[in-house]
Each structure stands twice: as structure tokens, then as C-alpha cells.
Design a protein around this motif. Structure first.
Motif, PDB file in Angstrom:
ATOM      1  N   GLY A  49       0.821  -1.209   0.000  1.00  0.00           N
ATOM      2  CA  GLY A  49       0.000   0.000   0.000  1.00  0.00           C
ATOM      3  C   GLY A  49       0.850   1.252   0.000  1.00  0.00           C
ATOM      4  N   SER A  50       0.634   2.120   1.001  1.00  0.00           N
ATOM      5  CA  SER A  50       1.384   3.384   1.059  1.00  0.00           C
ATOM      6  C   SER A  50       2.881   3.152   1.264  1.00  0.00           C
ATOM      7  N   GLY A  51       3.260   1.993   1.785  1.00  0.00           N
ATOM      8  CA  GLY A  51       4.685   1.667   1.916  1.00  0.00           C
ATOM      9  C   GLY A  51       5.383   1.564   0.574  1.00  0.00           C
ATOM     10  N   THR A  52       4.627   1.232  -0.480  1.00  0.00           N
ATOM     11  CA  THR A  52       5.233   1.179  -1.809  1.00  0.00           C
ATOM     12  C   THR A  52       5.644   2.570  -2.266  1.00  0.00           C
ATOM     13  N   ALA A  53       4.828   3.569  -1.925  1.00  0.00           N
ATOM     14  CA  ALA A  53       5.149   4.950  -2.290  1.00  0.00           C
ATOM     15  C   ALA A  53       6.394   5.432  -1.554  1.00  0.00           C
ATOM     16  N   THR A  54       6.558   5.025  -0.300  1.00  0.00           N
ATOM     17  CA  THR A  54       7.750   5.392   0.468  1.00  0.00           C
ATOM     18  C   THR A  54       8.993   4.790  -0.180  1.00  0.00           C
ATOM     19  N   ILE A  55       8.924   3.526  -0.551  1.00  0.00           N
ATOM     20  CA  ILE A  55      10.066   2.881  -1.208  1.00  0.00           C
ATOM     21  C   ILE A  55      10.399   3.605  -2.510  1.00  0.00           C
ATOM     22  N   GLY A  56       9.385   3.893  -3.302  1.00  0.00           N
ATOM     23  CA  GLY A  56       9.619   4.580  -4.569  1.00  0.00           C
ATOM     24  C   GLY A  56      10.245   5.948  -4.392  1.00  0.00           C
ATOM     25  N   ALA A  57       9.796   6.662  -3.380  1.00  0.00           N
ATOM     26  CA  ALA A  57      10.263   8.034  -3.176  1.00  0.00           C
ATOM     27  C   ALA A  57      11.711   8.120  -2.714  1.00  0.00           C
ATOM     28  N   ILE A  58      12.173   7.152  -1.917  1.00  0.00           N
ATOM     29  CA  ILE A  58      13.536   7.253  -1.372  1.00  0.00           C
ATOM     30  C   ILE A  58      14.383   6.022  -1.683  1.00  0.00           C
ATOM     31  N   PHE A  59      14.084   5.361  -2.787  1.00  0.00           N
ATOM     32  CA  PHE A  59      14.814   4.159  -3.173  1.00  0.00           C
ATOM     33  C   PHE A  59      16.329   4.386  -3.191  1.00  0.00           C
ATOM     34  N   GLU A  60      16.763   5.496  -3.748  1.00  0.00           N
ATOM     35  CA  GLU A  60      18.205   5.764  -3.842  1.00  0.00           C
ATOM     36  C   GLU A  60      18.861   5.816  -2.470  1.00  0.00           C
ATOM     37  N   ARG A  61      18.154   6.299  -1.473  1.00  0.00           N
ATOM     38  CA  ARG A  61      18.712   6.353  -0.114  1.00  0.00           C
ATOM     39  C   ARG A  61      18.861   4.953   0.462  1.00  0.00           C
ATOM     40  N   PHE A  62      17.892   4.088   0.201  1.00  0.00           N
ATOM     41  CA  PHE A  62      18.030   2.699   0.642  1.00  0.00           C
ATOM     42  C   PHE A  62      19.244   2.065  -0.025  1.00  0.00           C
ATOM     43  N   GLU A  63      19.379   2.289  -1.324  1.00  0.00           N
ATOM     44  CA  GLU A  63      20.502   1.736  -2.092  1.00  0.00           C
ATOM     45  C   GLU A  63      21.844   2.250  -1.586  1.00  0.00           C
ATOM     46  N   GLN A  64      21.910   3.516  -1.216  1.00  0.00           N
ATOM     47  CA  GLN A  64      23.157   4.089  -0.707  1.00  0.00           C
ATOM     48  C   GLN A  64      23.536   3.457   0.628  1.00  0.00           C
ATOM     49  N   ALA A  65      22.559   3.131   1.446  1.00  0.00           N
ATOM     50  CA  ALA A  65      22.833   2.504   2.739  1.00  0.00           C
ATOM     51  C   ALA A  65      23.306   1.068   2.560  1.00  0.00           C
ATOM     52  N   ASN A  66      22.694   0.350   1.615  1.00  0.00           N
ATOM     53  CA  ASN A  66      23.083  -1.031   1.313  1.00  0.00           C
ATOM     54  C   ASN A  66      22.380  -1.448   0.023  1.00  0.00           C
ATOM     55  N   PRO A  67      23.138  -1.924  -0.969  1.00  0.00           N
ATOM     56  CA  PRO A  67      22.511  -2.334  -2.229  1.00  0.00           C
ATOM     57  C   PRO A  67      21.436  -3.407  -2.017  1.00  0.00           C
ATOM     58  N   LEU A  68      20.390  -3.305  -2.832  1.00  0.00           N
ATOM     59  CA  LEU A  68      19.254  -4.215  -2.727  1.00  0.00           C
ATOM     60  C   LEU A  68      19.311  -5.303  -3.786  1.00  0.00           C
ATOM     61  N   ASN A  69      18.824  -6.485  -3.425  1.00  0.00           N
ATOM     62  CA  ASN A  69      18.694  -7.574  -4.384  1.00  0.00           C
ATOM     63  C   ASN A  69      17.366  -7.524  -5.117  1.00  0.00           C
ATOM     64  N   GLY A  70      16.417  -6.797  -4.561  1.00  0.00           N
ATOM     65  CA  GLY A  70      15.123  -6.695  -5.200  1.00  0.00           C
ATOM     66  C   GLY A  70      14.138  -5.929  -4.343  1.00  0.00           C
ATOM     67  N   VAL A  71      13.037  -5.546  -5.003  1.00  0.00           N
ATOM     68  CA  VAL A  71      11.968  -4.808  -4.350  1.00  0.00           C
ATOM     69  C   VAL A  71      10.644  -5.452  -4.748  1.00  0.00           C
ATOM     70  N   ALA A  72       9.768  -5.650  -3.765  1.00  0.00           N
ATOM     71  CA  ALA A  72       8.425  -6.163  -4.027  1.00  0.00           C
ATOM     72  C   ALA A  72       7.415  -5.119  -3.568  1.00  0.00           C
ATOM     73  N   LEU A  73       6.517  -4.753  -4.466  1.00  0.00           N
ATOM     74  CA  LEU A  73       5.497  -3.759  -4.170  1.00  0.00           C
ATOM     75  C   LEU A  73       4.133  -4.437  -4.217  1.00  0.00           C
ATOM     76  N   LEU A  74       3.536  -4.639  -3.057  1.00  0.00           N
ATOM     77  CA  LEU A  74       2.238  -5.301  -2.934  1.00  0.00           C
ATOM     78  C   LEU A  74       1.163  -4.230  -2.798  1.00  0.00           C
ATOM     79  N   GLY A  75       0.166  -4.263  -3.676  1.00  0.00           N
ATOM     80  CA  GLY A  75      -0.806  -3.182  -3.672  1.00  0.00           C
ATOM     81  C   GLY A  75      -0.125  -1.904  -4.092  1.00  0.00           C
ATOM     82  N   ASN A  76       0.627  -1.991  -5.174  1.00  0.00           N
ATOM     83  CA  ASN A  76       1.506  -0.924  -5.633  1.00  0.00           C
ATOM     84  C   ASN A  76       0.788   0.417  -5.807  1.00  0.00           C
TER      85      ASN A  76
END
Length: 166
Positions: A49-76
Motif C-alpha cells: 500500500g502506502s509503503g510502496t510509495a515510500t520505497i519509490g520516493a527514497i529508493f536511492e537512499r536505501f541503495e546508498q545505505a546497502n545495495p538491494l537484491n530486489g523490491v516487491a510492491l504489494l498493492g503498488n
């Protein structure tokens, strides 16, 4: 290891130290990846749900902290333009009850990522038949009404994670 983040004050979470959902999510993420039992070479983000929007908005910050293997957006809730900034493999799980859910947050996002300039971005789309955008269903546990994520969404997530864990 699995860490679950709730918005500050929801569920078992405390009110939080920061002022926004985004800063709280990033704080939770950095604490989680610093945990001794976390294999930082196998990190995935799952939003609902709204957590998908948070991931989308600050994805680069998550990546800078630690690279991701993947992202799953449920109720995108992430649209096609912002979805292009998610450079990790992506699972989209959407309902098909309403065309906007299936197309705007599902098929259009998939199409944009598959036809991205420069390189195709790995994307898997799963639509849950008859589900609305929340992917939730009503349940009754010992007479108490409640909600749970549809089992089909859970199965799609687990299968996708199993295929991407290495």
C-alpha cells in the motif's frame, strides 16, 4: 532475517524519532542492515500500500545505505515514471478488480520498465483475480473480524523471493 516496519505509532512500533514516514523507514532500514544476523548481500524491500510509495520516493537512499537484491510492491502505488528509478529487480502484485489498479499500477509500470531507454529493468507482474488495490480480505478468527493479505499475494511474494535469493 525479516524485519517488519510499521509507521510510527502503528502496531507495536513506538512513536519514532523523526518527523516523516520516509525518515522513519530509512532509520528502520539502516538499523536492520546493521543487525549481526543480516546477510547484507541478500537484502530485499517489501512494501504494501502506502509503503510502496515510500520505497519509490527514497529508493536511492536505501541503495546508498546497502545495495538491494530486489523490491516487491504489494498493492503498488508507484507510477510508471517513478518505477524507472527502482533499478533492482521488481515484483509488482496488484488487484484486478478495478482497471486503474491493474493498468495504472501494474501493466503500465511493467511496460515502462520493459521499454526503458538504455536497458530493460527486470520486472514481474502478478495480478490477484477479484482483489481490490489493498490485496486484503476479511477473515474471522474465533469470532473476531479482521483483515489479512490474500494468500495468493503471499504465495507470489514467496515464490519470487525464492527465485531471487542468490
Amino acid at each position: 532475517a525479516v524485519f517488519r516496519f510499521d509507521a510510527p505509532g502503528a502496531g507495536r512500533s513506538s512513536p519514532g524519532h523523526w518527523a516523516t514516514d520516509r525518515s522513519n523507514a530509512l532509520e528502520a532500514y539502516t538499523r536492520a542492515i546493521d543487525h549481526a544476523r543480516v546477510d547484507t548481500d541478500r537484502v530485499f524491500l517489501v512494501g504494501h500500500g502506502s509503503g510502496t510509495a515510500t520505497i519509490g520516493a527514497i529508493f536511492e537512499r536505501f541503495e546508498q545505505a546497502n545495495p538491494l537484491n530486489g523490491v516487491a510492491l504489494l498493492g503498488n502505488q508507484v507510477g510508471e515514471r517513478l518505477a524507472l528509478s527502482l533499478t533492482s529487480p521488481l515484483l509488482l502484485v496488484v488487484g484486478d478488480k478495478y482497471p486503474d489498479d491493474l493498468y495504472q499500477h501494474g501493466r503500465f509500470v511493467l511496460d515502462a520498465r520493459e521499454h526503458n531507454e538504455g536497458s530493460k529493468l527486470e520486472t514481474t507482474l502478478v495480478s490477484i483475480e477479484g482483489s481490490d488495490s489493498s490485496l486484503m480480505r476479511e477473515v474471522s478468527d474465533n469470532g473476531s473480524p479482521g483483515l489479512e493479505l490474500r494468500p495468493e499475494a503471499t504465495k507470489a511474494l514467496l515464490a519470487w523471493l525464492a527465485n531471487h535469493r542468490s
